[in-house]
Design an enzyme around this catalytic site. Structure first.
Site, PDB file in Angstrom:
ATOM      1  N   ASP A 256      44.704 112.063  -5.239  1.00  7.09           N
ATOM      2  CA  ASP A 256      44.637 111.143  -6.321  1.00  7.09           C
ATOM      3  C   ASP A 256      46.117 111.374  -7.203  1.00  7.09           C
ATOM      4  OD1 ASP A 256      44.154 108.875  -7.915  1.00  7.09           O
ATOM      5  OD2 ASP A 256      42.107 109.777  -8.460  1.00  7.09           O
ATOM      6  N   ALA A 257      46.201 110.530  -7.948  1.00  7.14           N
ATOM      7  CA  ALA A 257      47.867 110.669  -8.707  1.00  7.14           C
ATOM      8  C   ALA A 257      47.643 111.851  -9.401  1.00  7.14           C
ATOM      9  CB  ALA A 257      47.910 109.489  -9.638  1.00  7.14           C
TER      10      ALA A 257
END
Length: 483
Positions: A256-257
Site C-alpha cells: 500500500d502507499a
C-alpha cells in the site's frame, strides 16, 4: 558521486511512482526508460478517456512493458469516474446481491475498460472481510462480513479482471476489515491471535491465490502476534512465512502507499519504509500520490545505500525486481478485451437495494442530503440522488447544524427523503433523523455500510450498499423519483 547505474536501475525496478496532472512530465517518462517499474494513476491524472489513452501511450515510449496501475474498485473508490461517480456498484452491493457470476461480469467489464485505456494493473479487488461495522476505511469496499461469501466473490472478481487482460491486486493482506482507524492517518492495531486471522480474515486471500491473482497488496496494520511493533508491510513473518509459504502465493507483493501514515510514521519516512518493505519480502513499492522526480531518486538512493550497508541483500532486491518484471511480462501477453462502461452496473446496483417499511406517498418530496466527509481512498467523488431526481427539491445540510423545525417548514406538506452515508455515526445524524420522523413522513436512504441502527418513526429505510452513480440511480428508481 552518483549512484552505480546498474544498482540504480535495479532499485527503480521495484518502484511504482506517480506524477501530477493529466500529462506525464518528461521526468516520469525518463524514469521509465531508466528502469522504473511503473506509475500509478490517480484522479488528478484523469480527465477523459482520450487523454488517459494518450498518457498511457506516452509512458510506453519510455518502455513498452511499463506497469500502469490504478485504484478502480467500482463503487465508492473510482479514479476513472471521479468527476461523476462510478457506473458500477461496489463490493458491498455485489455481496448483497449474492451472485458470484454477476461479480465476475462486473469486474470483467471494469477490466475491459481499463485495458482499453492502456492500464495494466488494477489495485483491486478489496477482499477484506468487513467484520467491524464502524470500519472507517473499508466499509462498502468489502463484499461483506462473512469470510466464505467474501472469498467466493473475491475469487470471481480476480477471475473477471484477469479474463479481460488486466492484472488483479487483491488487498489488503492480511486483512483490514476489523480495524476501527484509517491507516492513511495512523497505524491500526489488531491484537488477535493468528488463528483468528486464519478463520476470519484470510479465507478470501486463500481464494484469490487459488484463483491466480497476479498481485497482492499489503496492509499497513499491526498484528502484534505476527508483526511486532510495525505494520504487516514491514513483516517478513506476514509476507513470506504466511503469504508465500503457508498460502503458496508466487506473484508480486505490492505495498500500500508508503506515504500513508501507517507506514511512513513507523519507518521514519518513505525512503526508509521502502527499504524495510523490501527486506520483509515486498516486490513493488507503491510510493503514493504526491511524487516527483526528486522523491523517486531519494527512494532509489536509499535502496542502493541499504545494499551497501547490509540492510538489504542484493539477491532480495533482484528477486523483487524480477517479480515486477514477470508481472509486466504477463500484462504484455495476456489476452485482452476492451470496452467502455455499459449499463450492467446500473442493473446490478438496482438488484442490491433493500427496502424496510413502506414506500408510499413520495410525490414531490424534499430530498435532504446530509454531508459526509470522504476518506482519502474514496476522494471527493460526487454521490447521492441529485443527478437522478425529477420533480423533487434537493438541499444539502450538515446534520449537527440543522434545525429539524426549519426543514419541516420547508417541506410543508411534502414528504422528506433523508439521504446519508453512515448516518448513524455522523455527529447529529441520528438525532436529526429521529426528530424529523417524529412529526413528518420520512424515508431514510443509507448509502454507506449498513449498521443495526434504524431511526424510530421512519416510514421506510432504504439501503443501497454504496454511493456510486449507479447506486444513486438505483435508489432514485426504487423511490420512484426518476420520472
Amino acid at each position: 558521486m552518483g549512484l552505480d547505474p546498474g544498482l540504480r536501475r535495479l532499485a527503480l525496478g521495484t518502484l511504482l511512482a506517480a506524477y501530477p496532472g493529466p500529462v506525464p512530465p518528461p521526468w516520469a517518462i525518463d524514469l521509465v526508460a531508466d528502469g522504473l517499474a511503473g506509475h500509478t494513476l490517480f484522479g488528478t491524472n484523469i480527465h477523459d478517456p482520450a487523454q488517459v489513452s494518450a498518457s498511457t501511450a506516452a509512458l510506453r515510449t519510455g518502455r513498452d512493458d511499463v506497469l500502469i496501475a490504478i485504484d478502480e474498485e467500482g463503487g465508492d473508490v473510482t479514479r476513472l469516474a471521479h468527476a461523476t461517480g462510478s457506473p458500477y456498484p461496489g463490493n458491498a452491493a455485489l455481496g448483497a446481491v449474492g451472485d458470484v457470476a454477476l461479480t465476475r461480469r462486473i469486474y470483467q467489464a471494469i477490466g475491459a475498460e481499463l485495458v482499453g485505456l492502456g492500464i495494466t494493473v488494477d489495485l483491486a479487488p478489496t477482499v477484506d472481510v468487513n467484520s467491524a461495522d464502524d470500519n472507517p476505511v473499508i466499509g462498502t469496499r468489502s463484499f461483506g462480513a462473512d469470510p466464505v461469501e467474501v472469498a467466493a466473490h473475491a475469487a470471481a472478481a480476480v477471475a473477471g479482471l484477469q479474463a479481460a487482460g488486466v492484472a488483479a491486486c487483491a488487498k489488503h493482506f492480511p486483512g483490514h476489515g476489523a480495524t476501527v482507524v484509517d491507516s492513511h492517518h495512523e497505524l491500526p492495531t489488531l491484537d488477535v491471535a493468528p488463528d483468528v486471522l486464519r478463520q476470519r480474515d484470510l479465507p478470501p486471500f486463500a481464494a484469490v491465490v487459488s484463483a491466480g491473482t497476479k498481485a497482492v497488496m499489503t496492509a499497513h496494520i499491526r498484528v502484534p502476534a505476527l508483526t511486532g511493533d510495525g505494520p504487516a508491510t514491514f513483516s517478513r513473518t506476514v509476507l513470506v512465512d504466511l503469504l508465500r509459504e503457508e498460502y503458496g502465493f508466487d506473484g508480486a507483493v505490492i505495498t500500500d502507499a508508503l506515504e500513508m501514515k501507517g507506514a511512513a510514521l513507523a519507518a521514519g519516512g518513505i525512503a526508509p519504509g521502502a527499504v524495510r518493505a523490501l527486506a520483509a519480502g515486498a516486490d513493488l513499492l507503491c510510493i503514493g500520490a504526491k511524487v516527483d522526480a526528486d522523491l523517486v531518486e531519494q527512494v532509489a538512493a536509499e535502496i542502493v545505500a541499504a545494499l551497501g550497508d547490509g540492510r538489504l541483500e542484493l539477491a532480495r532486491v533482484e528477486q523483487a525486481a524480477g517479480r515486477a518484471a514477470k508481472l509486466a511480462a504477463w500484462t504484455r501477453t495476456a489476452g485482452r478485451t476492451t470496452a467502455g462502461p455499459g449499463q450492467e452496473g446500473y442493473a446490478a446496483a438496482r438488484r442490491a437495494v433493500r427496502v424496510e417499511g413502506v414506500l408510499a406517498g413520495l410525490d414531490r418530496p424534499l430530498v435532504v442530503q446530509v454531508h459526509a466527509a470522504s476518506t482519502i481512498a474514496e476522494g471527493r467523488v460526487p454521490w447521492g440522488l441529485g443527478p437522478h431526481l425529477v420533480d423533487a427539491e434537493l438541499i444539502r445540510v450538515v446534520a449537527a447544524e440543522s434545525d429539524p423545525a426549519d426543514l419541516r417548514r420547508r417541506a410543508g406538506d411534502r414528504p422528506i427523503v433523508l439521504v446519508g452515508r453512515h448516518l448513524h455515526r455522523l455527529p447529529g445524524g441520528p438525532e436529526l433523523a429521529t426528530a424529523l420522523a417524529a412529526t413528518h413522513p420520512v424515508t431514510v436512504v443509507e448509502m454507506g455500510w449498513p449498521a443495526g441502527w434504524r431511526p424510530a418513526g421512519a416510514r421506510a429505510f432504504v439501503t443501497t450498499y454504496g454511493a456510486s452513480h449507479a447506486n444513486g440511480r438505483a435508489a432514485a428508481e426504487v423511490l420512484g423519483l426518476t420520472g
